[in-house]
Design an enzyme around this catalytic site. Structure first.
Site, PDB file in Angstrom:
ATOM      1  CG  LEU A 118      -1.952  -1.123   1.446  1.00  0.00           C
ATOM      2  CD1 LEU A 118      -2.609  -1.110   2.817  1.00  0.00           C
ATOM      3  CD2 LEU A 118      -2.488  -1.408   0.292  1.00  0.00           C
ATOM      4  CD1 TRP A 164       4.242   7.182   1.067  1.00  0.00           C
ATOM      5  CD2 TRP A 164       2.927   8.783   1.027  1.00  0.00           C
ATOM      6  NE1 TRP A 164       4.810   7.938  -0.062  1.00  0.00           N
ATOM      7  CE2 TRP A 164       4.044   9.048  -0.096  1.00  0.00           C
ATOM      8  CE3 TRP A 164       1.890   9.791   0.715  1.00  0.00           C
ATOM      9  CZ2 TRP A 164       4.087  10.180  -0.911  1.00  0.00           C
ATOM     10  CZ3 TRP A 164       2.130  10.911   0.002  1.00  0.00           C
ATOM     11  CH2 TRP A 164       3.220  11.101  -0.924  1.00  0.00           C
ATOM     12  CE  LYS A 181       5.853  -2.109   2.133  1.00  0.00           C
ATOM     13  NZ  LYS A 181       5.949  -0.929   3.143  1.00  0.00           N
ATOM     14  CB  SER A 184       5.849   5.249  -7.687  1.00  0.00           C
ATOM     15  OG  SER A 184       6.672   4.061  -7.272  1.00  0.00           O
ATOM     16  CB  THR A 204       7.219   0.734  -6.629  1.00  0.00           C
ATOM     17  OG1 THR A 204       8.042   1.880  -6.074  1.00  0.00           O
ATOM     18  CG2 THR A 204       7.200  -0.373  -5.697  1.00  0.00           C
ATOM     19  CE1 TYR A 241      11.047  -7.308  -6.675  1.00  0.00           C
ATOM     20  CE2 TYR A 241       9.111  -6.686  -5.848  1.00  0.00           C
ATOM     21  CZ  TYR A 241      10.263  -6.328  -6.157  1.00  0.00           C
ATOM     22  OH  TYR A 241      11.118  -5.136  -5.493  1.00  0.00           O
ATOM     23  CD  GLU A 279      -5.908   0.386  -9.610  1.00  0.00           C
ATOM     24  OE1 GLU A 279      -5.587   1.206 -10.529  1.00  0.00           O
ATOM     25  OE2 GLU A 279      -6.771  -0.476  -9.711  1.00  0.00           O
ATOM     26  CB  CYS A 305      -2.848   8.159  -8.045  1.00  0.00           C
ATOM     27  SG  CYS A 305      -4.276   7.563  -7.406  1.00  0.00           S
ATOM     28  CD  GLU A 313       1.768  10.530  -9.705  1.00  0.00           C
ATOM     29  OE1 GLU A 313       3.063   9.631  -9.456  1.00  0.00           O
ATOM     30  OE2 GLU A 313       0.630  10.134  -9.507  1.00  0.00           O
TER      31      GLU A 313
HETATM   32  P1  NAP Z   1       5.807   3.837  -3.807  1.00  0.00           P
HETATM   33  O1  NAP Z   1       7.120   4.553  -3.246  1.00  0.00           O
HETATM   34  O2  NAP Z   1       5.920   3.100  -4.849  1.00  0.00           O
HETATM   35  O3  NAP Z   1       5.412   2.794  -2.624  1.00  0.00           O
HETATM   36  C1  NAP Z   1       4.434   2.001  -2.541  1.00  0.00           C
HETATM   37  C2  NAP Z   1       4.458   0.987  -1.739  1.00  0.00           C
HETATM   38  O4  NAP Z   1       5.506  -0.038  -2.063  1.00  0.00           O
HETATM   39  C3  NAP Z   1       5.003   1.248  -0.115  1.00  0.00           C
HETATM   40  O5  NAP Z   1       4.500   0.481   0.548  1.00  0.00           O
HETATM   41  C4  NAP Z   1       6.457   1.088  -0.402  1.00  0.00           C
HETATM   42  O6  NAP Z   1       7.320   0.601   0.510  1.00  0.00           O
HETATM   43  C5  NAP Z   1       6.535  -0.259  -1.510  1.00  0.00           C
HETATM   44  N1  NAP Z   1       7.776  -0.405  -2.097  1.00  0.00           N
HETATM   45  C6  NAP Z   1       8.829   0.654  -2.438  1.00  0.00           C
HETATM   46  N2  NAP Z   1       9.768   0.188  -2.900  1.00  0.00           N
HETATM   47  C7  NAP Z   1       9.438  -1.334  -3.255  1.00  0.00           C
HETATM   48  C8  NAP Z   1      10.318  -2.400  -3.690  1.00  0.00           C
HETATM   49  N3  NAP Z   1      11.403  -2.175  -4.141  1.00  0.00           N
HETATM   50  N4  NAP Z   1       9.736  -3.685  -3.590  1.00  0.00           N
HETATM   51  C9  NAP Z   1       8.549  -3.912  -3.045  1.00  0.00           C
HETATM   52  N5  NAP Z   1       7.570  -2.906  -2.581  1.00  0.00           N
HETATM   53  C10 NAP Z   1       8.315  -1.549  -2.603  1.00  0.00           C
HETATM   54  O7  NAP Z   1       4.811   4.929  -3.770  1.00  0.00           O
HETATM   55  P2  NAP Z   1       4.462   5.826  -2.592  1.00  0.00           P
HETATM   56  O8  NAP Z   1       5.418   6.964  -2.614  1.00  0.00           O
HETATM   57  O9  NAP Z   1       4.063   5.289  -1.312  1.00  0.00           O
HETATM   58  O10 NAP Z   1       3.058   6.372  -3.175  1.00  0.00           O
HETATM   59  C11 NAP Z   1       2.743   7.473  -4.090  1.00  0.00           C
HETATM   60  C12 NAP Z   1       2.620   6.856  -5.510  1.00  0.00           C
HETATM   61  O11 NAP Z   1       1.603   5.997  -5.532  1.00  0.00           O
HETATM   62  C13 NAP Z   1       2.230   7.973  -6.493  1.00  0.00           C
HETATM   63  O12 NAP Z   1       3.008   7.929  -7.563  1.00  0.00           O
HETATM   64  C14 NAP Z   1       0.879   7.845  -6.640  1.00  0.00           C
HETATM   65  O13 NAP Z   1       0.439   8.213  -8.033  1.00  0.00           O
HETATM   66  C15 NAP Z   1       0.504   6.257  -6.674  1.00  0.00           C
HETATM   67  N6  NAP Z   1      -0.709   6.033  -6.230  1.00  0.00           N
HETATM   68  C16 NAP Z   1      -1.581   5.488  -7.192  1.00  0.00           C
HETATM   69  C17 NAP Z   1      -3.048   5.218  -6.813  1.00  0.00           C
HETATM   70  C18 NAP Z   1      -3.771   4.583  -7.687  1.00  0.00           C
HETATM   71  O14 NAP Z   1      -4.885   3.994  -7.398  1.00  0.00           O
HETATM   72  N7  NAP Z   1      -3.469   4.623  -9.049  1.00  0.00           N
HETATM   73  C19 NAP Z   1      -3.350   5.457  -5.481  1.00  0.00           C
HETATM   74  C20 NAP Z   1      -2.741   6.394  -4.678  1.00  0.00           C
HETATM   75  C21 NAP Z   1      -1.273   6.480  -5.058  1.00  0.00           C
HETATM   76  P3  NAP Z   1       8.108   1.825   1.722  1.00  0.00           P
HETATM   77  O15 NAP Z   1       7.208   1.567   2.749  1.00  0.00           O
HETATM   78  O16 NAP Z   1       9.328   1.454   1.933  1.00  0.00           O
HETATM   79  O17 NAP Z   1       7.808   3.100   1.219  1.00  0.00           O
END
Ligand code: NAP
Ligand code: MG
Length: 505
Positions: free
Chosen positions: A166, A168, A192, A246, A249, A256, A268, A303, A398
């Site tokens: 998920l 944040w 997670k 993002s 990720t 994986y 998403e 997002c 973004e």
């Molecule tokens: P993120 O960095 O991609 O992190 C999302 C989740 O992935 C976190 O739990 C993160 O853990 C985990 N993660 C990070 N690196 C990883 C890896 N190497 N392997 C597996 N898991 C990993 O995104 P964010 O910064 O939390 O959220 C912002 C992004 O989410 C924006 O780009 C936004 O557009 C997108 N978003 C999309 C939607 C939709 O429905 N389309 C909704 C909300 C947000 P950590 O705890 O270590 O960070």
């Protein structure tokens, strides 16, 4: 919405909170196997809210094995759908009963304004869970048109052990979007949450247990993406992963899966969503208020934020004037103060990233219509830059902050072309008084959701997800979300008199 309290009253609730800090596996709170912890911080103040279990692949293995046990022995997966519904509805009752505490915890942990937590995140969490719980005993399987010598049944079965990773920005809501359909379908889960915002997910798991959810069905494993997210994505005994975050990720989860057991992956991802305003748009005040909401709501950490305003030249000046007026409604400050509509950016790192776009925008010489300022290394004023070209970084990347880029166009055709000139395709809005043009635009824009004369994401009844690099493999919300947590099985029953060894052609 429950009646709002005063800042002092919210502070008093915050002072009394004892947030959960251990991971929740097999029905109990547990420290990480390594004993390590990380600090969960209130982004508005820098205060440490909790020392949270920093888990790794050992904890993931343990949680997955418990989720698998729960799935295989049928304590949840084979429960009558009505009984699953009763437990999930009981959880809704408990969330409602604890909604104020959860709203404050969500605001403290994420920097979101308490007004939103009280009026959107908690009620929508309950609504999402209720909707999917109600669906559990109301959907039917199918029989295929196979003639009278056989019966071809097409049945849905829960997919098995689901991993969810998920973001944040909407901690409770994204939890609901994943857990409601997955649990209603009968799956077991290992979730997670994002490191910045783990606390409300842990509290929900505790409440779910109180509501009668059997142990092992809903496990929350806290920790980093590399230590918990990656082992979950690569796990040989996880059947499906649902991810929101993002695009960078999200791509990793496809790798994986390819490198492990070919688990199903639903993503998403991000967006750079266009708001098109044509010359004939009516009720400019309403348009301006919707454009502001699209760009600034949730600090732009959304997002589906409408971060590109594509406006026809004839109406631009009048619209920007109204946007200036309506932007005053977006007061920024202490998230616990109910008079603020915008709270803190999620953390210092993300604050710096958004602030750097403000500096770049000023240096690039864009017209600064409003904002451009930051405060205390935490708060960012709603900002509008005029004179942006769609090819500019400001219009393509973004930002995930309250920053709106204004792109001027001469025609409807140019507006559509520019709207589609993006690697993303999550959401779009179009404002026009011409119904045919509105529907033509809705057809022409390559995005998962197109709203007409408003900003929004639809509701629980409509699917949400992205075209292009905004998503992969499925949709959240609506009956289609249920589909992605189930597998289709064909059961063929031969009824013919002359079947030989069970085979007929
Ligand atoms: P993120 O960095 O991609 O992190 C999302 C989740 O992935 C976190 O739990 C993160 O853990 C985990 N993660 C990070 N690196 C990883 C890896 N190497 N392997 C597996 N898991 C990993 O995104 P964010 O910064 O939390 O959220 C912002 C992004 O989410 C924006 O780009 C936004 O557009 C997108 N978003 C999309 C939607 C939709 O429905 N389309 C909704 C909300 C947000 P950590 O705890 O270590 O960070
Ligand atoms: Mg936090």
């Amino acid at each position: 919405m429950s009646d709002l309290l005063t800042l002092e009253e919210y502070k008093a609730i915050a002072a009394d909170l004892a947030p959960p800090s251990m991971s929740f596996i097999d029905g109990s709170f547990r420290p990480s196997v390594s004993g390590n912890t990380f600090e969960s911080v209130n982004p508005a103040t820098g205060d440490v809210l909790a020392h949270v279990a920093s888990c790794n692949s050992d904890d993931v293995d343990f949680a997955v094995s418990k989720a698998r046990d729960a799935f295989e022995d049928g304590r949840w997966s084979k429960l009558h759908p009505t009984e699953r519904k009763v437990v999930l509805r009981k959880l809704c009752t408990l969330v409602k009963r604890n909604s104020r505490e959860l709203a404050v915890l969500e605001s403290l942990d994420s920097g979101k304004p308490i007004v939103d937590c009280e009026s959107i995140d908690i009620p929508e969490f309950i609504h999402t869970l209720t909707w999917h719980a109600e669906l559990a005993d109301k959907i039917y399987d199918q029989t295929a048109p196979v003639g009278s010598d056989a019966i071809g049944m097409v049945v849905r079965e829960p997919v098995g052990v689901v991993g969810a990773v998920l973001p944040w920005n909407f901690p409770l809501l994204m939890l609901a979007w994943k857990m409601a359909p997955a649990l209603a379908a009968g799956c077991s889960m290992v979730i997670k949450p994002a490191m910045q915002t783990s606390l409300t997910a842990l509290r929900i798991a505790e409440l779910a247990s109180d509501a009668g959810l059997p142990r092992g069905v809903l496990n929350i494993v806290t920790g980093s993406g590399s230590e918990v997210g990656e082992p979950l994505g690569k796990h040989m005994d996880v059947d499906m992963v649902a991810f929101t975050g993002s695009t960078t990720t999200g791509r990793r989860f496809l790798r994986y899966s390819a490198d492990s057991n070919l688990k199903t992956v639903v993503l998403e991802l991000g967006g750079k969503n266009p708001c098109i305003v044509l010359d004939d748009a009516e009720e400019l005040d309403k348009v301006a208020s919707q454009v502001c909401a699209a760009a600034f709501w949730n600090m732009g950490e959304n997002c589906s934020a409408g971060s590109r305003l594509i406006v026809q030249s004839g109406i631009k000046d009048a619209l920007l004037e109204r946007i200036k007026v309506h932007s005053r409604e977006w007061k920024v400050g202490d998230p616990l103060d109910p008079s603020n509509q915008l709270g803190a950016m999620i953390d210092r790192g993300h604050f710096s990233k958004v602030a750097s776009y403000l500096e770049e925008g000023k240096e690039a010489g864009y017209g600064l219509v409003l904002g451009g300022e930051t405060r205390d290394g935490v708060f960012i004023q709603p900002t509008v830059f005029d004179g942006v070209l769609n090819s500019d970084k400001m219009a393509q990347e973004e930002i995930f902050g309250p920053v709106l880029s204004v792109i001027t166009v001469e025609s409807y055709e140019e507006a559509i072309r520019i709207a589609n000139d993006s690697e993303y395709g999550l959401a779009a809005s179009v404002f026009t008084a011409n119904g045919k043009k509105a529907l033509r635009a809705a057809q022409a824009i390559r995005a998962g959701t197109v709203t007409v004369n408003c900003f929004g994401e639809g509701d629980i009844t409509t699917p949400f997800g992205g075209y292009k690099q905004s998503g992969f493999g499925g949709r959240d919300n609506s009956i289609h979300a249920h589909d992605q947590y189930t597998e289709l099985k064909t059961i063929w029953v031969d009824l013919s008199d002359d079947a030989v060894d069970g085979y007929t052609d």
